[in-house]
Design a protein around this motif. Sequence first.
Motif, PDB file in Angstrom:
ATOM      1  N   GLU A  64      32.837   2.710  23.960  1.00  0.00           N
ATOM      2  CA  GLU A  64      31.914   1.479  24.723  1.00  0.00           C
ATOM      3  C   GLU A  64      33.177   0.232  24.733  1.00  0.00           C
ATOM      4  O   GLU A  64      34.182   0.182  23.736  1.00  0.00           O
ATOM      5  N   THR A  65      33.623  -0.218  25.897  1.00  0.00           N
ATOM      6  CA  THR A  65      34.171  -0.800  26.123  1.00  0.00           C
ATOM      7  C   THR A  65      33.204  -2.807  25.794  1.00  0.00           C
ATOM      8  O   THR A  65      32.084  -2.776  25.819  1.00  0.00           O
ATOM      9  N   THR A 111      44.175 -20.579  23.508  1.00  0.00           N
ATOM     10  CA  THR A 111      44.217 -20.245  24.722  1.00  0.00           C
ATOM     11  C   THR A 111      44.016 -18.259  24.262  1.00  0.00           C
ATOM     12  O   THR A 111      43.135 -18.089  25.020  1.00  0.00           O
ATOM     13  N   CYS A 112      43.283 -18.274  23.156  1.00  0.00           N
ATOM     14  CA  CYS A 112      43.130 -16.383  22.753  1.00  0.00           C
ATOM     15  C   CYS A 112      41.393 -16.873  23.804  1.00  0.00           C
ATOM     16  O   CYS A 112      40.837 -16.486  23.760  1.00  0.00           O
ATOM     17  N   ASP A 113      40.524 -18.566  23.587  1.00  0.00           N
ATOM     18  CA  ASP A 113      39.192 -18.901  23.695  1.00  0.00           C
ATOM     19  C   ASP A 113      38.900 -18.365  25.510  1.00  0.00           C
ATOM     20  O   ASP A 113      38.373 -18.014  25.299  1.00  0.00           O
ATOM     21  N   ALA A 114      40.163 -19.478  25.687  1.00  0.00           N
ATOM     22  CA  ALA A 114      40.297 -19.109  26.895  1.00  0.00           C
ATOM     23  C   ALA A 114      40.381 -17.297  27.939  1.00  0.00           C
ATOM     24  O   ALA A 114      39.500 -17.034  28.558  1.00  0.00           O
ATOM     25  N   CYS A 115      40.674 -17.036  27.178  1.00  0.00           N
ATOM     26  CA  CYS A 115      40.595 -15.215  28.110  1.00  0.00           C
ATOM     27  C   CYS A 115      39.876 -14.355  27.693  1.00  0.00           C
ATOM     28  O   CYS A 115      39.759 -13.980  28.288  1.00  0.00           O
ATOM     29  N   HIS A 116      39.540 -15.212  26.273  1.00  0.00           N
ATOM     30  CA  HIS A 116      38.314 -14.510  26.232  1.00  0.00           C
ATOM     31  C   HIS A 116      36.979 -14.631  26.712  1.00  0.00           C
ATOM     32  O   HIS A 116      36.186 -14.098  27.193  1.00  0.00           O
ATOM     33  N   ASP A 117      36.802 -16.000  27.499  1.00  0.00           N
ATOM     34  CA  ASP A 117      35.628 -16.253  28.691  1.00  0.00           C
ATOM     35  C   ASP A 117      35.638 -15.677  29.112  1.00  0.00           C
ATOM     36  O   ASP A 117      34.757 -15.261  30.520  1.00  0.00           O
ATOM     37  N   HIS A 118      36.464 -15.112  29.809  1.00  0.00           N
ATOM     38  CA  HIS A 118      36.837 -14.946  31.775  1.00  0.00           C
ATOM     39  C   HIS A 118      37.066 -13.202  31.160  1.00  0.00           C
ATOM     40  O   HIS A 118      36.927 -12.818  31.912  1.00  0.00           O
ATOM     41  N   PHE A 119      37.536 -12.506  30.277  1.00  0.00           N
ATOM     42  CA  PHE A 119      37.930 -10.924  30.219  1.00  0.00           C
ATOM     43  C   PHE A 119      37.074 -10.335  29.294  1.00  0.00           C
ATOM     44  O   PHE A 119      37.229  -9.034  29.104  1.00  0.00           O
ATOM     45  N   ARG A 120      36.216 -10.892  28.130  1.00  0.00           N
ATOM     46  CA  ARG A 120      35.507  -9.869  26.904  1.00  0.00           C
ATOM     47  C   ARG A 120      33.992 -10.469  26.785  1.00  0.00           C
ATOM     48  O   ARG A 120      34.261 -12.442  26.555  1.00  0.00           O
ATOM     49  N   ARG A 121      33.613  -9.427  27.045  1.00  0.00           N
ATOM     50  CA  ARG A 121      31.778  -9.805  26.147  1.00  0.00           C
ATOM     51  C   ARG A 121      31.485 -10.398  25.083  1.00  0.00           C
ATOM     52  O   ARG A 121      32.829  -9.848  24.268  1.00  0.00           O
ATOM     53  N   VAL A 122      31.172 -10.615  24.516  1.00  0.00           N
ATOM     54  CA  VAL A 122      30.732 -10.841  22.886  1.00  0.00           C
ATOM     55  C   VAL A 122      29.988  -9.555  22.667  1.00  0.00           C
ATOM     56  O   VAL A 122      29.393  -9.136  23.137  1.00  0.00           O
ATOM     57  N   TYR A 123      30.418  -9.201  21.297  1.00  0.00           N
ATOM     58  CA  TYR A 123      30.765  -8.116  20.830  1.00  0.00           C
ATOM     59  C   TYR A 123      29.136  -8.555  19.570  1.00  0.00           C
ATOM     60  O   TYR A 123      28.904  -9.983  18.438  1.00  0.00           O
ATOM     61  N   VAL A 124      28.558  -7.289  19.665  1.00  0.00           N
ATOM     62  CA  VAL A 124      26.589  -7.617  19.499  1.00  0.00           C
ATOM     63  C   VAL A 124      27.052  -6.401  18.412  1.00  0.00           C
ATOM     64  O   VAL A 124      26.587  -5.444  18.443  1.00  0.00           O
ATOM     65  N   SER A 125      26.797  -6.444  16.877  1.00  0.00           N
ATOM     66  CA  SER A 125      27.061  -5.556  16.502  1.00  0.00           C
ATOM     67  C   SER A 125      25.640  -4.659  16.366  1.00  0.00           C
ATOM     68  O   SER A 125      24.117  -5.350  16.244  1.00  0.00           O
ATOM     69  N   PRO A 126      25.102  -3.100  15.923  1.00  0.00           N
ATOM     70  CA  PRO A 126      23.417  -3.056  16.442  1.00  0.00           C
ATOM     71  C   PRO A 126      23.190  -3.117  14.530  1.00  0.00           C
ATOM     72  O   PRO A 126      21.936  -2.969  14.927  1.00  0.00           O
ATOM     73  N   LEU A 127      23.897  -3.407  13.663  1.00  0.00           N
ATOM     74  CA  LEU A 127      23.062  -4.166  12.942  1.00  0.00           C
ATOM     75  C   LEU A 127      22.858  -5.173  12.543  1.00  0.00           C
ATOM     76  O   LEU A 127      22.175  -5.895  11.565  1.00  0.00           O
TER      77      LEU A 127
END
Length: 130
Positions: A64-65, A111-127
């Motif tokens: 999963e991405t 810089t990490c946050d800027a990239c994640h804001d643009h390109f990564r959704r928040v991980y939600v653990s199944p737990l």
Amino acid sequence: MEGIYQYMDDADDWTGQSAGASDAAMLQALTREAAHTALMLPAFKQLFPPFTNPESPEFSSMFETYALPGIWAKPDIFSADLDATVAALNVLSMARDRSEYARRLEALQATCDACHDHFRRVYVSPLDPK
């Protein structure tokens, strides 16, 4: 990415502690790891070829991405965000003391946050509770 997250946790922990006898050794270890990460991070540009896009007819992935669609739609911006992060890592790797390291670490985090804001959704653990 897990290794990078662990590095950031370790760096945050160290910069939040009082000065100690092992500061020189820890600074050396953290700046060396920043330099190593700067060398490795450009490879991330190759992690999102078109067939890894879940919306692609050629989609083929075993995992999963958490990537947002923009990572495939705007690869030039993703590349530029990675380049900015590599530059911030290189600057961090040259810090000469704890306070300079802490300031540069904040810039890297931005810089990490800027990239994640643009390109990564928040991980939600199944737990995690729903």
